[in-house]
Enzyme design. Structure first.
Site, mmCIF file in Angstrom:
data_model
loop_
_atom_site.group_PDB
_atom_site.id
_atom_site.type_symbol
_atom_site.label_atom_id
_atom_site.label_comp_id
_atom_site.label_asym_id
_atom_site.label_seq_id
_atom_site.Cartn_x
_atom_site.Cartn_y
_atom_site.Cartn_z
ATOM 1 N N ASN A 137 -5.988 11.997 0.136
ATOM 2 C CA ASN A 137 -5.072 11.232 0.991
ATOM 3 C C ASN A 137 -5.893 10.444 2.001
ATOM 4 O O ASN A 137 -7.109 10.580 2.087
ATOM 5 C CB ASN A 137 -4.076 12.160 1.695
ATOM 6 C CG ASN A 137 -2.904 11.397 2.300
ATOM 7 O OD1 ASN A 137 -2.276 10.579 1.632
ATOM 8 N ND2 ASN A 137 -2.610 11.638 3.556
ATOM 9 N N LYS A 138 -5.220 9.623 2.773
ATOM 10 C CA LYS A 138 -5.870 8.712 3.705
ATOM 11 C C LYS A 138 -6.939 9.410 4.537
ATOM 12 O O LYS A 138 -6.765 10.555 4.946
ATOM 13 C CB LYS A 138 -4.821 8.093 4.623
ATOM 14 C CG LYS A 138 -5.353 7.087 5.620
ATOM 15 C CD LYS A 138 -6.091 5.933 4.952
ATOM 16 C CE LYS A 138 -5.235 5.146 4.002
ATOM 17 N NZ LYS A 138 -5.973 4.073 3.310
ATOM 18 N N ASP B 47 -2.274 10.418 -2.289
ATOM 19 C CA ASP B 47 -2.553 9.398 -3.300
ATOM 20 C C ASP B 47 -2.963 10.026 -4.625
ATOM 21 O O ASP B 47 -2.930 9.359 -5.651
ATOM 22 C CB ASP B 47 -3.662 8.472 -2.799
ATOM 23 C CG ASP B 47 -3.176 7.584 -1.668
ATOM 24 O OD1 ASP B 47 -2.802 6.431 -1.949
ATOM 25 O OD2 ASP B 47 -3.137 8.041 -0.516
ATOM 26 N N ARG C 223 0.854 -1.181 0.000
ATOM 27 C CA ARG C 223 0.000 0.000 0.000
ATOM 28 C C ARG C 223 0.886 1.225 0.000
ATOM 29 O O ARG C 223 2.095 1.149 0.194
ATOM 30 C CB ARG C 223 -0.986 -0.002 1.171
ATOM 31 C CG ARG C 223 -0.615 -0.711 2.431
ATOM 32 C CD ARG C 223 0.443 -0.051 3.252
ATOM 33 N NE ARG C 223 0.180 1.346 3.481
ATOM 34 C CZ ARG C 223 1.120 2.244 3.683
ATOM 35 N NH1 ARG C 223 2.391 1.895 3.672
ATOM 36 N NH2 ARG C 223 0.821 3.501 3.896
ATOM 37 N N GLY C 224 0.265 2.377 -0.254
ATOM 38 C CA GLY C 224 1.016 3.602 -0.475
ATOM 39 C C GLY C 224 1.108 3.839 -1.970
ATOM 40 O O GLY C 224 1.462 2.934 -2.731
ATOM 41 N N ALA C 225 0.767 5.044 -2.396
ATOM 42 C CA ALA C 225 0.635 5.322 -3.833
ATOM 43 C C ALA C 225 1.872 4.948 -4.652
ATOM 44 O O ALA C 225 1.758 4.244 -5.665
ATOM 45 C CB ALA C 225 0.266 6.784 -4.048
#
Length: 309
Positions: free
Chosen positions: A222-223, A213, A44-46
């Protein structure tokens, strides 16, 4: 700490759902294995999702699968992160999927180090920096974006401290960001998500640095929870920075056109294996927030610090 590597015609990923208690690797032998890893947040993480997607395309090529078909399936794995779409399209334009994926792998590390170098300029000696979710090495191939800024400032000898909020429901701040800071011996404290505003109100935060993201016209995605942090930062005059590579930018569309991923209600209903709400509770579980440009001090990229647009 590299989140992934190519070995024996397979993509090998750290299974981030097992951290910080276990270091377990997940082997992707097919492009569908990569899709599964992205959907289940093993990766995970863009930036990390983007590079993993590129290797997924390489696996599809090795399998003899039509790359257009594989690309559409990979893009559907998570709909919000720009890097996923960018990576698939870049591989489709190349002559060799694996060569392009390996090139993107190396570029990611250099890009993040450049982001760190530019971002360290806004970090002062003695600062305490609040970060939300995880935008570190584990969200990329290595080094990180938001945590890359913190790493770079620390490597320059600046005496800094970090506050990580837990970031429910997956607790990437608690499980991953705290873990990364401890590995680097950077002083770090953990807070619950709803303590972030209190930290700023009482003067315990000098800067906020988060990842993204998607960066588009009008703001960032973003999150989930990032918007609350940004609003508190604006209220208490705390500079709010976004660290993101140019591959995360969407210059053509409004941020408000972003498709926000809605995830499994059980991620909210359960904490680990423990159910924390009554049976039959209705849940909304959006995975991302939209943060408008007027709440953002600057966007830290590999090319320098940009004004929000």
């Amino acid at each position: 700490m590299k989140t992934m590597f190519w070995e024996d015609s397979q993509l090998v990923l750290i299974d981030q759902t097992k951290l910080p208690h276990e270091l377990v690797y997940y082997r992707c032998k097919t492009y569908k294995d990569v899709i599964h890893a992205i959907k289940t947040m093993k990766v995970r993480g863009a930036p990390a999702i983007g590079v993993a997607a590129a290797f997924g395309m390489a696996l599809a090529e090795l399998e003899g699968v039509d790359l257009q078909k594989a690309g559409e399936e990979i893009k559907a794995a998570r709909p919000t992160a720009v890097n996923l779409f960018w990576a698939v399209d870049r591989v489709l334009k190349s002559d060799n999927a694996l060569e392009e994926a390996l090139k993107m792998y190396d570029e990611d590390i250099e890009t993040n180090k450049a982001i760190g170098k530019h971002g360290a300029e806004v970090i002062d000696d003695g600062d305490t920096i609040l970060t939300h979710c995880n935008a570190g090495a584990l969200a990329c191939v290595d080094y990180g974006t938001a945590l890359g800024v913190i790493r770079a400032a620390f490597e320059e000898g600046k005496k800094i401290k970090v506050i990580c909020d837990e970031t429910r429901p997956f607790c990437q701040g608690a499980k991953l960001s705290v873990f990364e800071m401890q590995q680097e011996n950077i002083p770090v404290k953990l807070i619950v998500d709803n303590a972030a505003a209190r930290m700023m109100q009482t003067g315990k935060v000098n800067k906020v640095v988060v990842g993204a993201d998607r960066v588009a016209k009008g703001g960032i995605a973003n999150k989930i929870g990032t918007l609350m942090v940004a609003l508190a930062a604006k209220r208490f005059d705390v500079p709010f920075y976004v660290a993101a590579p140019k591959s995360t930018f969407d210059f053509e569309n409004s941020i408000y056109d972003t498709k926000i991923e809605e995830r499994d209600p059980n991620e909210v209903l359960y904490f680990g294996e423990c159910m924390v709400a009554p049976e039959g509770t209705e849940v909304e579980n959006p995975s991302f927030d939209i943060v408008p440009s007027d709440l953002i001090t600057g966007i830290i990229t590999e090319e320098g610090i940009l004004e929000p647009f």
